[in-house]
Scaffold this active site. Structure first.
Site, PDB file in Angstrom:
ATOM      1  N   ASP A  98       0.821  -1.211   0.000  1.00  0.00           N
ATOM      2  CA  ASP A  98       0.000   0.000   0.000  1.00  0.00           C
ATOM      3  C   ASP A  98       0.858   1.265   0.000  1.00  0.00           C
ATOM      4  O   ASP A  98       1.808   1.389   0.778  1.00  0.00           O
ATOM      5  CB  ASP A  98      -0.905  -0.007   1.236  1.00  0.00           C
ATOM      6  N   GLU A 111       1.601  -0.160  -4.849  1.00  0.00           N
ATOM      7  CA  GLU A 111       0.653   0.909  -5.146  1.00  0.00           C
ATOM      8  C   GLU A 111       1.459   2.202  -5.157  1.00  0.00           C
ATOM      9  O   GLU A 111       1.950   2.649  -4.124  1.00  0.00           O
ATOM     10  CB  GLU A 111      -0.460   1.004  -4.108  1.00  0.00           C
TER      11      GLU A 111
END
Length: 589
Positions: free
Chosen positions: A252, A289
């Site tokens: 993330d 990401e």
């Protein structure tokens, strides 16, 4: 096999294991005189599987173990010893799946089914296998406050939330996925911990004020005593890969893993995962990401890069979404510009050194020639792009089935690695809204923050005259409204769309031109709201409006799959595809 507890607490004068129930306190001892053992404590003997315990620092109240594998009473309760060797696996022949070019399916375990458990999600794996999914990507599963949360407020990074069934249930889910020929990608959050239940700073300098992030101090990757912090995260990643058999990790918001060290944390992680994959013969992927649009992310570590297998590419989503919906608010404005969609499909990034208006700066860098499009995960829906809208509405709330099919055709025939978001395959109308279950003042702050986040939105330009009310993330109804309605699959319109997506995925897999990651042989030609995507000598003609004719620069093409009943005819030395309604046609020579 039971192991002695090891805890890093460099400032502690004494550390004890407090056994829940008996109340016994067992003193821990320094791990040893070696330099690498500095600040580490070890229990004098292993604890039996199932033992619940806390850790007392200098006689204070017991805290959860930073490496707790289970929090059966919640984020503030005692930890529990989990013997990972007790998991029963049947996937000894499974060697994984390469994420590059794979069809990924993102889901939230709690909202994927009405029961919201790993067991219930496993029961839907035959559906995903029939759909043609290669990898199921599971949103974060670590313990969170309350009973419902997206997972990005997680703490106890080594544990599995009881909300979904706990550690053994997750292992069983992974094993079941492998039995269906599906890999598992786990979403992990290393850039911050949630605001409730984060006790790491009481054990050591896990965070540093050298760098700021949207969540406060950054994780300590390059400050004093950073080595144990880096190991904490890398060993966590290895736990999921080694002990839970996951095939990929989605990392993330890596832009906030701020590291000025000579060797970046991501490169260190990549090399360790690569070494494990080589030793075991397994295919293991790391997907970042990142909105940095920096090719360094997918550049091998041997060439000075971060070594990621791939990365999420928001530019692809934004370009496809802005084109299909004609939305132009906020960051979508840049992607309504002429040439943005065309550039994305041939270069992966719309911003690759040019000016980004919503960032107010030149952004990104161009890819090296020959970079495969498979390095970039593309979608038209994901948890962020749906859930971070004011009401969590999906494109299906605005687009017709034919327009959704056109958008899906461009995605599945693209040179990228396509990803679907749960329910998208049947054009679900179920929204995916932001939901939480915080208590006290934090819960009230989340409520107010969510409303303030959208106070400057131009509601009329997005939703027309519809009356809009931002759902309260703290209300249980917001979570329930976000839970997939599987009854939709039995409705003719949704059933037909599902059949189309299944066929489109199968066609992608069977057709080398559509399966290729070659950006050099990819181009989009737009003729207003219609046009075509060329993949070498294969084409996808589409229209987002009725009564359109798309002329293709090739003759002798046959429609392998279509939506909306377009007619294909010869047109001089080319072909013409006539649409009476929005739709799409996959055409092969």
């Amino acid at each position: 096999m039971a192991e002695n507890l090891r805890v890093w607490a460099p400032k502690a004068h004494e550390l004890t294991v407090h056994i829940t129930g008996s109340g016994e306190d067992i003193p821990m001892v320094p791990a040893g005189p070696a330099r690498e053992d500095a600040g580490w404590w070890i229990s004098p003997q292993p604890l039996a599987s199932g033992t619940r315990y806390g850790l007392r620092i200098d006689g204070a109240d017991p805290l959860p173990d930073p490496r707790s594998r289970r929090q059966p009473e919640g984020i503030h309760g005692p930890s529990e010893v989990v013997d990972l060797a007790n998991f029963l696996w049947s996937d000894s022949q499974w060697l994984g799946v390469d994420a590059r070019g794979a069809v990924t399916y993102e889901l939230h375990i709690g909202a994927f089914t009405p029961h919201g458990t790993f067991e219930a999600a496993a029961a839907k794996l035959p559906h995903l296998a029939e759909l043609g999914v290669d990898i199921v990507e599971v949103m974060p599963i670590v313990p969170v406050p309350g009973t419902r949360n997206w997972g990005y407020d997680g703490v106890s990074l080594y544990a599995v939330t009881e909300n979904f069934g706990g550690p053994a249930a997750f292992a069983a889910f992974v094993d079941a996925a492998h039995a269906h020929g599906i890999g598992v990608c786990l979403d992990v959050v290393y850039n911050h911990l949630g605001p409730d239940g984060n006790y790491l700073s009481q054990f050591g300098p896990y965070f540093t004020d050298k760098h700021e992030t949207p969540w406060g101090w950054a994780v300590n990757l390059d400050g004093e005593n950073n080595a144990p912090v880096r190991r904490y995260l890398i060993e966590n990643a290895m736990q999921w890969i080694r002990d839970y058999h996951v095939d990929a990790l989605r990392l993330d918001a890596v832009a906030f893993l701020i590291d000025t060290s000579q060797r970046h944390f991501l490169a260190e992680l990549s090399d360790e995962v690569s070494a494990f994959a080589g030793a075991t013969g397994r295919k293991i992927s790391l997907i970042a990401e990142s909105d940095l649009n920096d090719p360094i992310m997918v550049t091998p570590t041997s060439e000075g890069g971060r070594g990621m297998t791939g990365q999420w590419d928001d530019d692809i989503h934004h370009a496809l979404h802005a084109y299909a919906t004609e939305e132009s608010f906020a960051y979508y404005a840049d992607f309504r510009e002429p040439g943005a969609l065309e550039k994305v499909f041939s270069q992966a990034f719309a911003h690759n050194g040019n000016y980004s208006t919503f960032r107010g700066a030149n952004w990104g860098a161009p890819l090296a020639p020959g970079t495969s499009g498979h390095r970039f995960v593309a979608c038209t829906e994901d948890h962020d792009q749906v859930g971070n809208r004011a009401i969590g509405d999906r494109p299906s709330a605005k687009l017709s089935p034919g327009q959704l099919a056109a958008q899906m055709g461009l995605l599945l025939a693209s040179p990228f690695s396509p990803m679907l978001f749960m329910g998208q395959e049947w054009a679900t109308r179920t929204p995916f809204q932001f939901f939480t279950d915080h208590s006290g003042d934090l819960g009230k702050a989340v409520e107010e923050g969510r409303i303030n986040e959208f106070k400057d939105w131009n509601w009329l330009s997005i939703y027309g005259d519809d009356e809009i009310r931002v759902p309260n993330p703290q209300h249980e109804s917001t979570f329930k409204d976000s839970t997939l309605d599987w009854h939709e699959v039995d409705e003719p319109e949704h059933r037909d769309f599902l059949a189309f997506v299944c066929e489109a995925i199968a066609l992608r897999r069977a057709t080398p031109q559509f399966a290729s990651g070659d950006l050099a042989t990819t181009e989009i030609v737009r003729l207003g709201r219609s046009g075509y995507l060329r993949r070498a000598d294969a084409f996808v003609a589409y229209s987002f409006e009725p009564d359109a004719c798309v002329t293709l620069p090739a003759s002798g093409l046959d429609a392998a799959l279509s939506w909306g009943g377009p007619e294909v005819t010869a047109c001089g030395t080319g072909s013409a595809v006539t649409f009476t309604q929005p739709g799409v046609a996959f055409l092969l020579p």
